[in-house]
Design a protein around this motif. Structure first.
Motif, PDB file in Angstrom:
ATOM      1  N   PRO A  79       0.798  -1.232   0.000  1.00 43.45           N
ATOM      2  CA  PRO A  79       0.000   0.000   0.000  1.00 43.45           C
ATOM      3  C   PRO A  79       0.829   1.280   0.000  1.00 43.45           C
ATOM      4  O   PRO A  79       0.450   2.274  -0.627  1.00 43.45           O
ATOM      5  N   GLN A  80       1.965   1.276   0.690  1.00 46.46           N
ATOM      6  CA  GLN A  80       2.779   2.477   0.816  1.00 46.46           C
ATOM      7  C   GLN A  80       3.279   2.983  -0.534  1.00 46.46           C
ATOM      8  O   GLN A  80       3.439   4.188  -0.738  1.00 46.46           O
ATOM      9  N   VAL A  81       3.496   2.078  -1.455  1.00 46.30           N
ATOM     10  CA  VAL A  81       3.998   2.466  -2.779  1.00 46.30           C
ATOM     11  C   VAL A  81       2.977   3.344  -3.501  1.00 46.30           C
ATOM     12  O   VAL A  81       3.325   4.367  -4.110  1.00 46.30           O
ATOM     13  N   ILE A  82       1.716   2.952  -3.435  1.00 50.45           N
ATOM     14  CA  ILE A  82       0.673   3.749  -4.093  1.00 50.45           C
ATOM     15  C   ILE A  82       0.535   5.102  -3.419  1.00 50.45           C
ATOM     16  O   ILE A  82       0.406   6.148  -4.083  1.00 50.45           O
ATOM     17  N   GLU A  83       0.595   5.119  -2.108  1.00 48.78           N
ATOM     18  CA  GLU A  83       0.523   6.390  -1.370  1.00 48.78           C
ATOM     19  C   GLU A  83       1.689   7.303  -1.759  1.00 48.78           C
ATOM     20  O   GLU A  83       1.497   8.500  -1.999  1.00 48.78           O
ATOM     21  N   VAL A 103      -6.863 -11.571  -2.319  1.00 47.40           N
ATOM     22  CA  VAL A 103      -5.877 -12.120  -1.377  1.00 47.40           C
ATOM     23  C   VAL A 103      -5.467 -11.053  -0.372  1.00 47.40           C
ATOM     24  O   VAL A 103      -5.345 -11.313   0.827  1.00 47.40           O
ATOM     25  N   HIS A 104      -5.256  -9.819  -0.862  1.00 42.10           N
ATOM     26  CA  HIS A 104      -4.898  -8.708   0.024  1.00 42.10           C
ATOM     27  C   HIS A 104      -5.936  -8.549   1.125  1.00 42.10           C
ATOM     28  O   HIS A 104      -5.606  -8.429   2.312  1.00 42.10           O
ATOM     29  N   HIS A 105      -7.217  -8.533   0.730  1.00 45.74           N
ATOM     30  CA  HIS A 105      -8.302  -8.339   1.696  1.00 45.74           C
ATOM     31  C   HIS A 105      -8.369  -9.504   2.680  1.00 45.74           C
ATOM     32  O   HIS A 105      -8.569  -9.295   3.890  1.00 45.74           O
ATOM     33  N   ALA A 106      -8.205 -10.730   2.167  1.00 46.00           N
ATOM     34  CA  ALA A 106      -8.267 -11.905   3.034  1.00 46.00           C
ATOM     35  C   ALA A 106      -7.118 -11.909   4.042  1.00 46.00           C
ATOM     36  O   ALA A 106      -7.312 -12.218   5.227  1.00 46.00           O
ATOM     37  N   ALA A 107      -5.921 -11.538   3.584  1.00 46.94           N
ATOM     38  CA  ALA A 107      -4.756 -11.496   4.478  1.00 46.94           C
ATOM     39  C   ALA A 107      -4.953 -10.468   5.580  1.00 46.94           C
ATOM     40  O   ALA A 107      -4.702 -10.748   6.767  1.00 46.94           O
ATOM     41  N   ALA A 108      -5.416  -9.282   5.208  1.00 48.44           N
ATOM     42  CA  ALA A 108      -5.635  -8.217   6.199  1.00 48.44           C
ATOM     43  C   ALA A 108      -6.703  -8.642   7.202  1.00 48.44           C
ATOM     44  O   ALA A 108      -6.577  -8.383   8.417  1.00 48.44           O
ATOM     45  N   ARG A 109      -7.756  -9.309   6.715  1.00 45.47           N
ATOM     46  CA  ARG A 109      -8.853  -9.726   7.597  1.00 45.47           C
ATOM     47  C   ARG A 109      -8.385 -10.779   8.609  1.00 45.47           C
ATOM     48  O   ARG A 109      -8.728 -10.713   9.798  1.00 45.47           O
ATOM     49  N   GLY A 124       9.675 -13.884  -2.135  1.00 45.85           N
ATOM     50  CA  GLY A 124      10.317 -12.914  -3.002  1.00 45.85           C
ATOM     51  C   GLY A 124       9.542 -12.594  -4.261  1.00 45.85           C
ATOM     52  O   GLY A 124       9.869 -11.634  -4.972  1.00 45.85           O
ATOM     53  N   HIS A 125       8.506 -13.356  -4.561  1.00 47.53           N
ATOM     54  CA  HIS A 125       7.695 -13.073  -5.749  1.00 47.53           C
ATOM     55  C   HIS A 125       6.934 -11.769  -5.523  1.00 47.53           C
ATOM     56  O   HIS A 125       6.447 -11.505  -4.415  1.00 47.53           O
ATOM     57  N   PRO A 126       6.806 -10.923  -6.557  1.00 51.64           N
ATOM     58  CA  PRO A 126       6.119  -9.634  -6.376  1.00 51.64           C
ATOM     59  C   PRO A 126       4.717  -9.746  -5.791  1.00 51.64           C
ATOM     60  O   PRO A 126       4.318  -8.926  -4.961  1.00 51.64           O
ATOM     61  N   GLU A 127       3.973 -10.763  -6.233  1.00 51.37           N
ATOM     62  CA  GLU A 127       2.618 -10.913  -5.671  1.00 51.37           C
ATOM     63  C   GLU A 127       2.679 -11.204  -4.179  1.00 51.37           C
ATOM     64  O   GLU A 127       1.914 -10.644  -3.394  1.00 51.37           O
ATOM     65  N   VAL A 128       3.598 -12.063  -3.786  1.00 52.54           N
ATOM     66  CA  VAL A 128       3.730 -12.421  -2.376  1.00 52.54           C
ATOM     67  C   VAL A 128       4.178 -11.213  -1.560  1.00 52.54           C
ATOM     68  O   VAL A 128       3.681 -10.982  -0.447  1.00 52.54           O
ATOM     69  N   LEU A 132       2.200  -9.588   1.644  1.00 50.40           N
ATOM     70  CA  LEU A 132       2.831  -9.310   2.941  1.00 50.40           C
ATOM     71  C   LEU A 132       2.625  -7.859   3.348  1.00 50.40           C
ATOM     72  O   LEU A 132       2.382  -7.552   4.518  1.00 50.40           O
ATOM     73  N   GLY A 133       2.703  -6.962   2.358  1.00 50.00           N
ATOM     74  CA  GLY A 133       2.511  -5.548   2.646  1.00 50.00           C
ATOM     75  C   GLY A 133       1.112  -5.258   3.161  1.00 50.00           C
ATOM     76  O   GLY A 133       0.923  -4.455   4.080  1.00 50.00           O
ATOM     77  N   HIS A 134       0.115  -5.905   2.587  1.00 54.46           N
ATOM     78  CA  HIS A 134      -1.266  -5.687   3.034  1.00 54.46           C
ATOM     79  C   HIS A 134      -1.550  -6.382   4.357  1.00 54.46           C
ATOM     80  O   HIS A 134      -2.538  -6.062   5.031  1.00 54.46           O
TER      81      HIS A 134
END
Length: 281
Positions: A79-83, A103-109, A124-128, A132-134
């Protein structure tokens, strides 16, 4: 006897990739200034080259983009990158795949509900990294059941999955976790498009004398298709460009199967068909 060539029932660019390519094309048309993607839009070097020729440049980090439009790759970002990008005055076009956003929403929840979060995926994969960021960075990445030995597993564990992982890998890790926890909540976030491509590739490989898998060598989902096919057909070849196809692959082959990763446009599949015809196979 001429060789038959069959394309897998499900092959090539998925909804998220097609959406991202359309967003990139429309942004390039409508933006008077520069247009960049933050990292490769998708894991397909040929497509990245085609985007560059269309005026969509590749930026490895925000410092490389002074102004104009910034397209967020299909794999998503923290998220910080977009901000930060918006804070720099950039026009942010979010091409994150909608299924990755789930996946982002599920991880945060799961984090909010107090679970220790485990992400089944490729470290290390960009999606992963985006997942992690979310999750606020409070998560563990597990690629194989043995990776769990490096973790102090909590009593309550929540699991999400990188969208391009296999159901077998998820099942193996869940089975290993189930004996070590009191409560396990699994959110299966494997993309159905990925599952469809894997099932169709496996079915086709079982009856083929040769399999050609088309897509980026840096594409996790395409590499997994190649692994699935190779386990069933030893004469399996993972290519990025149709020019890599060699006539020797088709010696004594009655059926050649073709499949392609979710980041492979249909035009690249057609190029492979044209190349096979050109070789007279």
């Amino acid at each position: 006897m001429p060789m038959d060539v069959v394309i897998a029932e499900h092959a090539g660019a998925c909804y998220g990739v097609e959406r991202a390519l359309k967003l990139a094309a429309s942004t390039a048309r409508e933006t008077t200034g520069s247009v960049h993607t933050l990292g490769p839009l998708i894991h397909n070097p040929l497509v990245v080259d085609e985007l560059t020729q269309a005026g969509v440049e590749l930026a490895e980090n925000l410092e490389d983009v002074a102004s104009g439009a910034l397209i967020v790759r299909t794999h998503g970002v923290v998220p910080q990158v977009i901000e930060d990008a918006r804070g720099r005055g950039l026009n942010v076009v979010d091409a994150t795949c909608p299924y990755v956003k789930k996946v982002h929403h599920a991880a945060a929840r799961l984090i909010q509900e107090g679970y220790q979060l485990i992400v089944v995926g490729e470290a290390g994969h960009p999606e992963v990294e985006g997942i992690l960021g979310h999750a606020g960075g409070e998560a563990w990445v597990v690629g194989e059941p043995s990776d769990l030995d490096q973790i102090e597993v909590a009593k309550r564990v929540g699991v999400v999955v990188q969208t391009t992982q296999t159901a077998d890998r998820l099942a193996a890790i869940v089975a290993a976790l189930s004996t070590r926890v009191q409560e396990l909540k699994v959110v299966n976030t494997i993309c159905e498009a990925t599952s469809e491509r894997q099932r169709a590739a496996a079915e086709l490989a079982e009856r083929s004398g040769c399999i050609i898998v088309i897509g980026g060598k840096n594409s996790g989902n395409t590499r997994r298709l190649a692994e699935i096919c190779r386990a069933r057909c030893s004469n399996t070849h993972h290519i990025e460009d149709a020019n890599e196809i060699d006539a020797s692959w088709f010696c004594n082959v009655e059926l050649c199967g073709i499949t392609a990763g979710a980041s492979t446009p249909q035009s690249h599949i057609q190029r492979a068909l044209d190349r096979i015809e050109e070789l007279g196979a």
